[in-house]
Each structure stands twice: as C-alpha cells, then as structure tokens.
Design an enzyme around this catalytic site. Structure first.
Site, PDB file in Angstrom:
ATOM      1  N   GLU A 208      54.187 -19.721 -52.059  1.00 50.10           N
ATOM      2  CA  GLU A 208      53.265 -20.482 -53.116  1.00 50.10           C
ATOM      3  C   GLU A 208      53.920 -21.808 -53.362  1.00 50.10           C
ATOM      4  O   GLU A 208      55.229 -22.012 -53.332  1.00 50.10           O
ATOM      5  CB  GLU A 208      53.117 -20.016 -54.562  1.00 50.10           C
ATOM      6  CG  GLU A 208      52.379 -18.686 -54.299  1.00 50.10           C
ATOM      7  CD  GLU A 208      51.953 -17.974 -55.762  1.00 50.10           C
ATOM      8  OE1 GLU A 208      51.358 -17.204 -55.966  1.00 50.10           O
ATOM      9  OE2 GLU A 208      52.874 -18.491 -56.714  1.00 50.10           O
ATOM     10  N   LYS A 210      55.811 -24.852 -55.187  1.00 54.48           N
ATOM     11  CA  LYS A 210      56.497 -24.708 -56.364  1.00 54.48           C
ATOM     12  C   LYS A 210      56.124 -26.125 -56.955  1.00 54.48           C
ATOM     13  O   LYS A 210      56.527 -27.320 -56.557  1.00 54.48           O
ATOM     14  CB  LYS A 210      58.248 -24.763 -56.151  1.00 54.48           C
ATOM     15  CG  LYS A 210      58.992 -24.807 -57.476  1.00 54.48           C
ATOM     16  CD  LYS A 210      60.420 -24.785 -57.172  1.00 54.48           C
ATOM     17  CE  LYS A 210      61.145 -24.377 -58.480  1.00 54.48           C
ATOM     18  NZ  LYS A 210      60.822 -25.266 -59.538  1.00 54.48           N
ATOM     19  N   ARG A 215      55.921 -25.688 -67.505  1.00 55.27           N
ATOM     20  CA  ARG A 215      55.566 -24.127 -67.693  1.00 55.27           C
ATOM     21  C   ARG A 215      54.650 -23.984 -68.658  1.00 55.27           C
ATOM     22  O   ARG A 215      55.303 -24.400 -69.989  1.00 55.27           O
ATOM     23  CB  ARG A 215      56.729 -23.433 -67.423  1.00 55.27           C
ATOM     24  CG  ARG A 215      56.351 -21.711 -67.362  1.00 55.27           C
ATOM     25  CD  ARG A 215      55.950 -21.556 -65.623  1.00 55.27           C
ATOM     26  NE  ARG A 215      55.849 -19.735 -65.660  1.00 55.27           N
ATOM     27  CZ  ARG A 215      56.811 -19.125 -65.345  1.00 55.27           C
ATOM     28  NH1 ARG A 215      58.086 -19.541 -64.766  1.00 55.27           N
ATOM     29  NH2 ARG A 215      56.719 -17.929 -65.179  1.00 55.27           N
ATOM     30  N   ARG A 230      57.573 -22.337 -72.118  1.00 54.17           N
ATOM     31  CA  ARG A 230      58.371 -21.507 -71.431  1.00 54.17           C
ATOM     32  C   ARG A 230      59.375 -20.884 -72.657  1.00 54.17           C
ATOM     33  O   ARG A 230      59.906 -19.865 -72.604  1.00 54.17           O
ATOM     34  CB  ARG A 230      59.202 -21.756 -70.118  1.00 54.17           C
ATOM     35  CG  ARG A 230      60.377 -22.972 -70.586  1.00 54.17           C
ATOM     36  CD  ARG A 230      61.122 -23.360 -69.287  1.00 54.17           C
ATOM     37  NE  ARG A 230      62.187 -22.415 -69.188  1.00 54.17           N
ATOM     38  CZ  ARG A 230      62.772 -22.337 -68.047  1.00 54.17           C
ATOM     39  NH1 ARG A 230      62.483 -22.691 -66.851  1.00 54.17           N
ATOM     40  NH2 ARG A 230      63.765 -21.441 -67.978  1.00 54.17           N
ATOM     41  N   GLU A 259      51.460 -23.684 -64.693  1.00 51.00           N
ATOM     42  CA  GLU A 259      51.880 -25.107 -64.796  1.00 51.00           C
ATOM     43  C   GLU A 259      51.066 -26.094 -65.213  1.00 51.00           C
ATOM     44  O   GLU A 259      49.945 -25.951 -64.680  1.00 51.00           O
ATOM     45  CB  GLU A 259      52.836 -25.614 -63.838  1.00 51.00           C
ATOM     46  CG  GLU A 259      54.174 -24.636 -63.786  1.00 51.00           C
ATOM     47  CD  GLU A 259      55.484 -25.361 -63.295  1.00 51.00           C
ATOM     48  OE1 GLU A 259      55.281 -26.525 -63.171  1.00 51.00           O
ATOM     49  OE2 GLU A 259      56.537 -24.490 -63.059  1.00 51.00           O
ATOM     50  N   PHE A 299      49.114 -19.335 -61.665  1.00 53.73           N
ATOM     51  CA  PHE A 299      49.677 -18.508 -60.452  1.00 53.73           C
ATOM     52  C   PHE A 299      49.602 -17.279 -60.794  1.00 53.73           C
ATOM     53  O   PHE A 299      50.205 -16.276 -60.084  1.00 53.73           O
ATOM     54  CB  PHE A 299      50.821 -19.034 -59.832  1.00 53.73           C
ATOM     55  CG  PHE A 299      52.129 -19.448 -60.903  1.00 53.73           C
ATOM     56  CD1 PHE A 299      52.734 -18.652 -61.654  1.00 53.73           C
ATOM     57  CD2 PHE A 299      52.378 -20.710 -61.186  1.00 53.73           C
ATOM     58  CE1 PHE A 299      53.872 -18.800 -62.529  1.00 53.73           C
ATOM     59  CE2 PHE A 299      53.279 -21.461 -62.151  1.00 53.73           C
ATOM     60  CZ  PHE A 299      53.972 -20.362 -62.687  1.00 53.73           C
ATOM     61  N   ARG A 374      65.366 -13.606 -64.785  1.00 60.60           N
ATOM     62  CA  ARG A 374      65.338 -14.215 -63.363  1.00 60.60           C
ATOM     63  C   ARG A 374      65.848 -13.137 -62.303  1.00 60.60           C
ATOM     64  O   ARG A 374      67.001 -12.814 -61.658  1.00 60.60           O
ATOM     65  CB  ARG A 374      66.442 -15.168 -63.400  1.00 60.60           C
ATOM     66  CG  ARG A 374      66.577 -16.239 -62.415  1.00 60.60           C
ATOM     67  CD  ARG A 374      67.544 -17.299 -62.672  1.00 60.60           C
ATOM     68  NE  ARG A 374      67.402 -18.109 -63.898  1.00 60.60           N
ATOM     69  CZ  ARG A 374      66.419 -19.160 -63.803  1.00 60.60           C
ATOM     70  NH1 ARG A 374      65.615 -19.501 -62.762  1.00 60.60           N
ATOM     71  NH2 ARG A 374      66.340 -19.946 -65.120  1.00 60.60           N
ATOM     72  N   LYS A 380      62.870 -19.168 -55.146  1.00 60.17           N
ATOM     73  CA  LYS A 380      62.661 -20.364 -55.021  1.00 60.17           C
ATOM     74  C   LYS A 380      63.352 -21.182 -53.982  1.00 60.17           C
ATOM     75  O   LYS A 380      64.486 -21.000 -53.837  1.00 60.17           O
ATOM     76  CB  LYS A 380      62.754 -21.402 -56.673  1.00 60.17           C
ATOM     77  CG  LYS A 380      64.012 -21.258 -57.026  1.00 60.17           C
ATOM     78  CD  LYS A 380      64.008 -22.249 -58.336  1.00 60.17           C
ATOM     79  CE  LYS A 380      65.401 -22.165 -59.037  1.00 60.17           C
ATOM     80  NZ  LYS A 380      65.479 -22.582 -60.402  1.00 60.17           N
TER      81      LYS A 380
END
Length: 512
Positions: A208, A210, A215, A230, A259, A299, A374, A380
C-alpha cells in the site's frame, strides 16, 4: 506509597539490563501500590509527568534546599505539588514556582531530591518501560499478560488498566472492549530496507502507499463523528471536512483508520509541514480549511455496526473497508503473491514515489490488527534511510546563523533507557525551522556554556541519512553519513525514537 520506594525501584530498574529482573522489580512495586497511586507511579517510572511540561528550568532546580532527614513524601502529594506548579502563571509566577519547588524539595530526602531533579529535567529514562510494566502488572495480579496487553490497547492507557486491575483483579480486564467513540492505540509498522526484503518476510501480502500525512482514527456513531490522532488527542473541531466525509459514508457506526493529507492543485500531496500546520490550527478553522483543505484516505477498519473486527485477518478487514468506503477515499494498493512477484511490488513502489508519496507499507494478509504495537506484520519501505532521533544538544551557528541553535547532536535509544549520540547535523534546515528550534531548545535547556546548549531529551526529529560508518568518536561505534533534517516529530515522544539496536540490525554490513 512513599516516593522513596518509587525512587529506589527506578534506580534498580535503570541499573539492570535484564528484562526478567525489571519485570520482577515492577511486580513487587505494583503489589505495594494502591490503585490510586498507579496513575502517578507508571508515568514517573517512565520519566513522564502526567501534567506534561510544567515550566520549571534547571535554574530553579539547582537552588540548594536542605533535604528531609526521614522519608514522608508520598507519590500522590508529589503529584499534587507538581500539579500546582504546572498551574502557576501570570505576574509573580517565577517566585511562586520557586516557592513550590522549595516546598517539594524540602519534604524530600536526598535520594528523593535526586530522583525529582531527574524527573523534572527529563533525565529519568527507563526505555520501553510500558511494555515491561504490562508484564509486571500481570505477575503482580495473576492476570494473563496477553489479556493485559489487549486491555491496554483498547483503553488507550496503561494507567487506566492498571488502576482497575489492582483494584478488582483480573476480572476487571473484561470491561475493556472496543467501543465506537473511545479511541484505541494505532497499529504501527516496522522498517524494512527494501520491498524484496519485506515480501520475503511476509509472503503473500498487500503493498500500500505510505502517505506522508497525519494519522487519524475516525469514529462515527449515527450523526456524531469524533476524530483522534495517533496519540488519541481529539481534533474533531479542526477537521470539519473529514467529519463531512465520514457522515457521507453508508454505515452508521464504525471506526476507520487512515491519514489526512492536503493535495495541491496538481493532485500531488503537499508537504507534511503544510498538512501538519493545517491540522494543528485551532483559530479560524473555516478559513484554514479553505486555504489548506485536507482529505481523509483510509486503509483499515476496526469496527462496523457494532462488530469488533480487530481479530479478523487483514484480508477480511479490507473487504469490510471496501464495502464501506468508496475507492477514491481508500489507499491505493496492489496484492503480491509472494517473493516471485517482487517486480510487481517494486513497480508499485516506483509509481507511488512518482505520485509524490514517501514509500509503501507491506502488510501481511492474515494478520489481525495489533493496536499500539510495532509488530512484524506491517513493514514500511522508504527509498532513503530515515530515523526518528532525539536532540541531545545543539551548537550555536555562525554567519547568518549567528545567535541561532544550529548544529544538532542526535541520539538513539539504548537498552538502559538512555541515549547514544550518533552524530551531528545542521543540514536541511530552513530559516523558519532554525528560528523555531532555537526557541524550543532553549525551553529544554539544562546547560549553556556559550557554545553548546545541552537539553533534556524531549524533542524528536526525523533524520535522513545515506548510511552508517564506523566511528570511535561515538559511544555506539558508528555515525550517520550525510545526515540531514527532514522534519520535527512533535507527535512522537522520546520513548518512540529509534534504537541503536534497530539501527545496527538494519545495517549488518557495519559492525562496530
């Protein structure tokens, strides 16, 4: 709980690198704590103040105050005094701050004074302590660590969960559920050096775009929309066009992850600074929206019509997203079958960069939504190396930069909760950035020798660099090559900065 107990545990936790020992120390501490102590104990251990910045500099803290001979100061009394300190403003505020600091330090023993100075100057850093605290809480109460982690994810606050857990036991965890209107911590991505590496690790996956935006988590309940960052801040009133977009969707109750970003007349994304400035604007929102409109791009979806989707594989969540959100409001993506399909993924990355975005996120198709973590399911990939580092000091500039704090000393997190300097940079800064960082770093200053201003580690900056090279000048044995400032990340805490360990792992060709 007496502050001396907390100070003792903080010292012991900082002195050990063993996670099992840290967990045991915290478990014993939590057993001794009252439920109402926890909202103070946890942030203090991690080096945070519940009140945020309270306007106390090293000048006030360095004034000598005779310590108490015996410990009597409690963590709650400490928190109350710091709350008073943070509320001081107006004429005579400097004298009033000095009075409150004097009262606090006079009630503290010598060891407690040392702890308080470290806490107030940002020097108490235990590194990733929240994750260890979850394990400590589980051990102290007999709860399943996985259940505690999930409750924290849903509550968005370790302190909230800890208070209920200590008061009521493991049965309290069932009360923490996904609910429209209550934001949860977002799922985060790790870094990969290339698309090929990411696909090799994940196999069949989605690649996807970035997006270089802000966010957001969008909650709709009937005609009510709430928008959170976030860090779970409510920014609904600043983004009326996002609320309008959410109300136009066919669903009545949902939680969307995505986002917001601003696009120029040519359809390309504007700079992150423009989007961030718009999202941060609180004054004359209507005019700001007219000048710099933002658009949501989603997303993921966490809940639809009362159904909790967190545990569903990403493939199923995306199907729910596609049924709810029209394609122009969804992030562009391509599906990849596995390592044999890497060329297609690389073409998608090239197209994404050509459209002005910063890279791609490669996502496992079968992964659940791991809020607040994470994990290894989202990777990413950017075309250049970037790090989120902490500013440790800055040097005064020369020439047109005379009087400005220019050359930044950059640090990454170390396992003991401290920071290791990786190098310096004065590149990539605009005049506006120089002026802003000079004011901000002076607020964080703990020492100024006329050449270098040492600051408490409170400011995160995104740094681009070309690679690593060995260096005996720096404690990690490496330094950054051609480092330059990309932007400041005020949306991140120092505890979220990158680690030396992760940096070295990303560059196995460089062994200190």
């Amino acid at each position: 709980m007496l502050l001396t107990r907390l100070a003792e545990v903080s010292r012991e936790v900082a002195a050990t690198a063993a996670r099992t020992r840290k967990t045991a120390l915290l478990a014993e501490l939590f057993k001794d704590a009252e439920p109402d102590d926890v909202p103070v104990v946890i942030p203090y251990l991690a080096g945070r103040l519940p009140q945020g910045r309270i306007g106390v500099g090293w000048k006030v803290l360095s004034r000598p105050v005779a310590p108490a001979s015996e410990p009597s100061l409690t963590v709650r009394r400490t928190d109350a005094l710091l709350g008073e300190l943070g509320a001081v403003s107006g004429p005579g505020s400097q004298a009033e701050r000095a009075r409150i600091v004097g009262e606090l330090m006079g009630a503290a023993t010598e060891d407690e004074q040392h702890f308080l100075r470290g806490l107030l100057t940002g020097e108490v850093r235990q590194g990733a302590l929240d994750a260890v605290a979850v394990e400590g809480l589980a051990r102290a109460t007999g709860a399943d660590p996985a259940d505690v982690r999930r409750a924290v994810m849903l509550a968005g606050s370790l302190e909230t969960v800890a208070r209920q857990l200590l008061a009521e036991g493991p049965g309290a965890l069932g009360a923490f559920r996904l609910s429209v209107g209550s934001p949860v911590l977002p799922m985060l991505a790790r870094s990969a050096s290339s698309v090929a590496e990411a696909v090799e690790k994940l196999g069949a996956c989605a690649v996807e775009e970035k997006l270089d935006g802000i966010r957001v988590q969008v909650h709709r309940d009937g005609g009510t929309v709430r928008i959170h960052t976030r860090t779970l801040d409510d920014i609904t009133d600043r983004l009326p066009e996002v609320s309008t977009a959410a109300l136009a969707l066919p669903g009545k109750r949902f939680i969307l992850d995505g986002e917001v970003l601003s696009f120029g007349p040519d359809g390309r994304p504007r700079s992150f600074q423009e989007t961030a400035g718009r999202v941060g604007s609180r004054v004359d929102v209507a005019r700001a929206a007219g000048e710099v409109p933002v658009s949501p791009v989603f997303f993921d979806v966490l809940s639809v019509d009362g159904r909790d989707l967190l545990d569903l594989p990403f493939t199923e969540r995306h199907a729910e997203l596609a049924a709810l959100v029209p394609e122009p409001m969804r992030v562009r993506r391509t599906l990849v079958s596995g390592p044999g399909d890497v060329p297609g993924a690389e073409r998608f990355l090239a197209d994404t960069l050509a459209r002005g975005h910063e890279g791609v996120v490669v996502k496992s198709l079968d992964a659940p939504y791991s809020a607040g973590r994470r994990g290894a399911s989202w990777l990413k990939v950017k075309p250049v190396h970037t790090l989120d580092l902490v500013v440790l000091a800055a040097e005064y500039g020369h020439g047109r930069r005379t009087g400005k704090l220019s050359n930044l000393h950059l640090g990454a997190r170390t396992p003991d909760g401290g920071f290791a300097m990786l190098g310096k940079t004065f590149k990539g800064m605009t005049d506006a950035m120089l002026a802003w960082q000079t004011l901000r770093l002076r607020e964080l200053a703990v020492e100024d020798d006329g050449r270098v201003v040492t600051v408490r580690p409170g400011l995160v900056v995104e740094i681009a660099y070309d690679g690593l090279q060995r260096s005996s000048r720096y404690p990690a044995g490496v330094t950054l090559r051609f480092a330059r400032v990309v932007r400041y990340r005020e949306d991140k805490r120092p505890e979220e900065a990158d680690t030396v360990e992760a940096l070295l792992a990303a560059h196995p060709e460089v062994t200190p």
